[in-house]
Scaffold this active site. Sequence first.
Site, mmCIF file in Angstrom:
data_model
loop_
_atom_site.group_PDB
_atom_site.id
_atom_site.type_symbol
_atom_site.label_atom_id
_atom_site.label_comp_id
_atom_site.label_asym_id
_atom_site.label_seq_id
_atom_site.Cartn_x
_atom_site.Cartn_y
_atom_site.Cartn_z
ATOM 1 C CG HIS A 211 -4.750 -1.447 9.174
ATOM 2 N ND1 HIS A 211 -3.721 -2.314 8.992
ATOM 3 C CD2 HIS A 211 -4.977 -0.874 7.963
ATOM 4 C CE1 HIS A 211 -3.335 -2.294 7.709
ATOM 5 N NE2 HIS A 211 -4.081 -1.416 7.076
ATOM 6 C CG HIS B 33 -8.146 -0.601 4.692
ATOM 7 N ND1 HIS B 33 -7.711 -0.393 3.406
ATOM 8 C CD2 HIS B 33 -7.022 -0.869 5.402
ATOM 9 C CE1 HIS B 33 -6.404 -0.554 3.345
ATOM 10 N NE2 HIS B 33 -5.962 -0.841 4.546
ATOM 11 C CD GLU C 289 -3.063 -0.906 2.158
ATOM 12 O OE1 GLU C 289 -4.132 -0.447 1.758
ATOM 13 O OE2 GLU C 289 -2.825 -1.191 3.349
ATOM 14 C CG HIS D 290 -2.290 2.935 5.511
ATOM 15 N ND1 HIS D 290 -3.637 3.169 5.683
ATOM 16 C CD2 HIS D 290 -2.185 1.606 5.238
ATOM 17 C CE1 HIS D 290 -4.307 2.052 5.508
ATOM 18 N NE2 HIS D 290 -3.455 1.085 5.246
HETATM 19 ZN ZN ZN Z 1 -3.968 -0.890 4.981
#
Ligand code: ZN
Length: 237
Positions: free
Chosen positions: A96, A164, A75, A94
């Site tokens: 979660h 996500h 990602e 990024h």
């Molecule tokens: Zn992710």
Amino acid sequence: MDEQIIENLVAASRILANEGILDGLGHVSVRHRDNPQRYLMSRSLAPALVTASDIMEYDLDSNAVERQGRELFLERFIHGETYKARADVMAVIHSHSPTTIPFSISRTPLQPVFNGAAFLSPSVPVFDIRKVAGMTDLLIGNGELGKALSVTLGQGAVALLRGHGNVVVGETVQQAVYRAIQTELNARLQLQAAMLSGPLIYLTPEEAAKVSARSGPDATQVRRTWELWKRRVLAQL
Ligand SMILES: [Zn+2]
């Protein structure tokens, strides 16, 4: 590469793992100080294990400049496309971050509950990958998806990814880390407040603007908390 920047990037990765924002997955990057068309991020590795030797350089299409056979984050396009879209952004996370995920699948927007999360005002946009790409594995695995996500982020500090996680940006890595941690805390507080009698009173955009005016990347709360968090993780190295 600048040693101080790498040290801070390694610290950021470990801080975010230590504070429960990143688990085995997720990543943090910084824009290259001398070349704005590049950014720095570790090879594919659990954030708590990152060391200076794992940091790699990427172009904004998220190709590794010198791959040397190392595995890359799937990602990574979240980072490259955010830097392309936002000249003001110097760091991207990024995660979660668990408590933010319910807000990405419900009709309740994530809104600023307390002054420490004023940057969430007026509410956090949600990127629904299904609207742009149909049925997927929900991962931002190419530049096109990264670009679509950057449109949802707009000029904001945070966007949620439906079912996500989220993306958080900052003018410095310290500010991005601060925001990522406050975003998780805000989500937790908002869920707790939802159990009490409402209607709930969130920060107004006017209040948020006043808080933001004195909470830039050099603000006391960002510097002081960074020093504390960094000391905790450097003790582990
Ligand atoms: Zn992710």
